[in-house]
Design an enzyme around this catalytic site. Structure first.
Site, PDB file in Angstrom:
ATOM      1  N   PHE A 391       3.053   7.340   8.285  1.00  0.00           N
ATOM      2  CA  PHE A 391       3.058   5.934   8.671  1.00  0.00           C
ATOM      3  C   PHE A 391       3.668   5.103   7.540  1.00  0.00           C
ATOM      4  O   PHE A 391       3.453   5.410   6.369  1.00  0.00           O
ATOM      5  CB  PHE A 391       1.637   5.443   8.968  1.00  0.00           C
ATOM      6  CG  PHE A 391       0.852   6.363   9.870  1.00  0.00           C
ATOM      7  CD1 PHE A 391       1.394   6.827  11.051  1.00  0.00           C
ATOM      8  CD2 PHE A 391      -0.433   6.773   9.525  1.00  0.00           C
ATOM      9  CE1 PHE A 391       0.681   7.677  11.898  1.00  0.00           C
ATOM     10  CE2 PHE A 391      -1.164   7.618  10.349  1.00  0.00           C
ATOM     11  CZ  PHE A 391      -0.604   8.067  11.542  1.00  0.00           C
ATOM     12  N   PHE A 393       5.462   1.072   5.966  1.00  0.00           N
ATOM     13  CA  PHE A 393       5.612  -0.378   6.034  1.00  0.00           C
ATOM     14  C   PHE A 393       6.505  -0.755   7.212  1.00  0.00           C
ATOM     15  O   PHE A 393       7.438  -0.033   7.579  1.00  0.00           O
ATOM     16  CB  PHE A 393       6.229  -0.912   4.747  1.00  0.00           C
ATOM     17  CG  PHE A 393       5.249  -1.114   3.620  1.00  0.00           C
ATOM     18  CD1 PHE A 393       3.882  -1.020   3.815  1.00  0.00           C
ATOM     19  CD2 PHE A 393       5.698  -1.422   2.344  1.00  0.00           C
ATOM     20  CE1 PHE A 393       2.985  -1.223   2.783  1.00  0.00           C
ATOM     21  CE2 PHE A 393       4.818  -1.622   1.296  1.00  0.00           C
ATOM     22  CZ  PHE A 393       3.461  -1.526   1.515  1.00  0.00           C
TER      23      PHE A 393
END
Length: 405
Positions: A391, A393
């Site tokens: 995962f 930004f």
């Protein structure tokens, strides 16, 4: 739809600079994190980092080819060399057959800053030379690898923060499955020099537990105080199954599922919903359910919010299931743009050697990680299916499912 397999892997990380050394570190739960004092002199709050050996390329590569290599491209060259060697693809094969390259690479700070410093002092572009442009471009890794290895297939970078390496594998998988490519070199690379991480340090992202570096990265632990920056490179050769069988290539694992999503929220805000969507899509793509997954390599980076939201997502999908969970970032720190690729390599190494690496420094669960089936020590077991999470930004999420062939 064609079956996609991994026929070669290479790794250059703080856990070791080849697969054998990395396997040993994973089994022992040995951390690669240390102190780089130069970061404090430069103005960092935290000097913690993954300690990654710089390769010596003189004698391996002609000077003309070395000139355009950024630090992360050097790492990627070493990892790719190891991956091609295992896949049985020598220079003659690469010259005569179409092989693509897709790499996750999201920043190349060092050459940009060094070029700017020269200009600020000398005010003369003629003093910059020819190497900086090829080192500084976001596509520095794939453009250099394509040139060095004579790769003639698909050729581009994936730039999606800490999910970059995972998305690179996912895209290579889709291209091969759909018959658009037979073989693709894919992976992720990340520079580790202090220039590259100052802006993260400014956000108070990093752990400040400098008195005990190897215990500073604490994924899912209640007392975590931030991530540790790290890097290197991981490379995988993905190949159509029929092509691999015809070549009598080693078949290390099958890539059978890829899922993705975007959170659609704040630029640095994690989401359990986004994580669940990516994981569910990956399992659906593989034709599997949560009951079928044996091991989950979690993204968990040792940050308060990131670990919390992933723990919530994992609990939603895997409560009461048998899958063991660990974040190898307790040992490696956060390898950023390479992490999604390196963690697939780590997971396949565990699969081949019948163990799950520990989530080191997990001593006190919080309310979110307490329900999870987290491996606190090395666990000897057979692994047939792996779910790997990444995962980043901007809310980018990627999940991959890997099967024992």
């Amino acid at each position: 739809m064609r079956k996609v397999v991994i026929t070669g892997m290479g790794i250059w990380s703080c856990l070791g600079t080849n697969k054998e050394a990395v396997t040993e570190s994973l089994r022992l739960g040995r951390s690669g994190i240390g102190i780089e004092q130069e970061r404090i002199t430069y103005g960092y709050q935290s000097a913690l980092t993954g300690i990654v050996e710089r390769p010596q390329l003189k004698g391996l590569l002609h000077r003309r080819l070395r000139t355009g290599l950024s630090e992360e491209a050097e790492f990627a060259y070493m990892a790719s060399t190891e991956a091609f060697r295992q896949a049985g693809m020598d220079d003659e094969f690469l010259q005569q057959n179409e092989v693509g390259v897709i790499f996750g690479n999201d920043s190349s700070a060092k050459p940009v800053i060094e070029a700017a410093n020269i200009m600020a002092e000398k005010h003369d572009t003629q003093l910059l030379g020819s190497g900086f442009i090829f080192q500084a471009m976001n596509s520095t890794v794939n453009m250099n690898l394509s040139s060095i290895f004579h790769l003639k297939g698909i050729n581009f970078s994936v730039s999606s923060a800490c999910a970059s390496g995972s998305h690179a594998i996912g895209l290579a998988y889709l291209l091969i499955r759909q018959g658009l490519q037979d073989r693709v070199l894919c992976g992720g690379a990340q520079e580790v020099n202090f220039y590259s991480m100052a802006s993260f340090d400014a956000l108070n992202t990093f752990s400040k537990r400098m008195d005990d570096p190897t215990r500073a990265s604490r994924p899912f632990d209640r007392d975590r105080d931030g991530l540790i920056p790290s890097g290197g490179a991981a490379a995988l050769v993905l190949e159509d199954y029929e092509s691999a069988v015809k070549r009598v290539a080693p078949i290390l694992a099958e890539v059978c599922g890829y899922g993705f999503s975007s959170n659609g929220g704040g630029i640095s805000q994690p989401s359990d919903d986004g994580s669940v969507i990516a994981m569910t899509r990956a399992m659906n793509d593989a034709g599997l359910t949560a009951d079928d997954i044996d091991y989950i390599n979690a993204h968990a980076t040792s940050t308060q919010q990131g670990d919390m939201f992933e723990a919530i997502a994992l609990d939603r999908l895997f409560r009461g299931k048998h899958a063991l969970i660990s974040s190898t970032k307790g040992m490696t720190g956060h390898e950023c743009w390479m992490a999604g690729a390196s963690e697939v390599v780590y997971s396949v190494l565990m699969m081949q050697n019948h163990f799950v690496a520990p989530n080191i420094n997990f001593e006190n669960p919080d309310q979110y990680s307490e329900p999870l089936n987290i491996a606190r020590q090395t666990t000897e077991c057979d692994i047939n299916t792996v779910l790997s999470n990444s995962f980043g930004f901007g809310g980018t999420n990627s999940a991959l499912v890997i099967k024992n062939p």
